[in-house]
Structure formats: C-alpha cells, structure tokens
Design an enzyme around this catalytic site. Structure first.
Site, short mmCIF file in Angstrom:
data_model
loop_
_atom_site.label_atom_id
_atom_site.label_comp_id
_atom_site.label_asym_id
_atom_site.label_seq_id
_atom_site.Cartn_x
_atom_site.Cartn_y
_atom_site.Cartn_z
N CYS A 1 21.49 36.77 19.54
CA CYS A 1 20.06 37.43 19.18
C CYS A 1 19.63 38.01 20.44
O CYS A 1 19.87 37.45 21.51
CB CYS A 1 19.15 36.25 18.58
SG CYS A 1 19.32 36.12 16.86
N PRO A 2 19.20 39.29 20.46
CA PRO A 2 18.70 39.95 19.28
C PRO A 2 19.93 40.86 18.83
O PRO A 2 19.60 41.88 17.86
CB PRO A 2 17.54 40.68 19.25
CG PRO A 2 17.63 40.83 21.08
CD PRO A 2 18.62 39.77 21.55
#
Length: 78
Positions: free
Chosen positions: A16-17
């Site tokens: 992430c992200p």
C-alpha cells in the site's frame, strides 16, 4: 472465472498504496466494457482495491486465489 482480460497489471511485490493507486490509474485510461486483471500478493490490497475501483467506475468481477498469498482481481470498467 473464465474472462479474458484486456490488460494485466502485475503489482506483486508492492505494498500500500501502490497497488490501489496503480489500479485506479489504469482503470481511468480504459474504455467501458474492458476488463483489467490485477495480480497482487499484498493481502490488504484485496480489501482496498475493490473499495477504490467503485470511485473510478469499475466493478469487481472476481477475486481468486492463484497461489500462496497471491490473488487475481478481475475488474470491469463500467
């Protein structure tokens, strides 16, 4: 699910992200009706990507486990 994707986005190895951002970015460039296959190995992306694709006009067709801690998400651009 036996759907032939128009594009494949391999974000295995990313956390992430990155998988979420890259998926949304790719969907924005696609035509309505096209299918994107996203390959991930980050479990949290399995939850986050389906939430995020709705924002950019996508629909999750399937989430399939393809290996130990690896998933394939099929997304159709609406």
């Amino acid at each position: 699910m036996d759907v032939k994707p128009n594009y494949t986005l391999d974000v295995r190895g990313e956390v992430c992200p990155v998988p979420d951002v890259e998926t949304k970015k790719k969907l924005k460039t696609m035509q309505s009706g096209e299918v994107l296959e996203v390959l991930i190995d980050y479990a949290l992306s399995k939850e986050r990507i389906p939430q995020g694709v709705k924002e950019v006009g996508g629909e999750v067709l399937a989430i399939e486990e393809i290996g130990p801690s690896e998933w394939r998400i099929l997304i159709k651009k609406l």
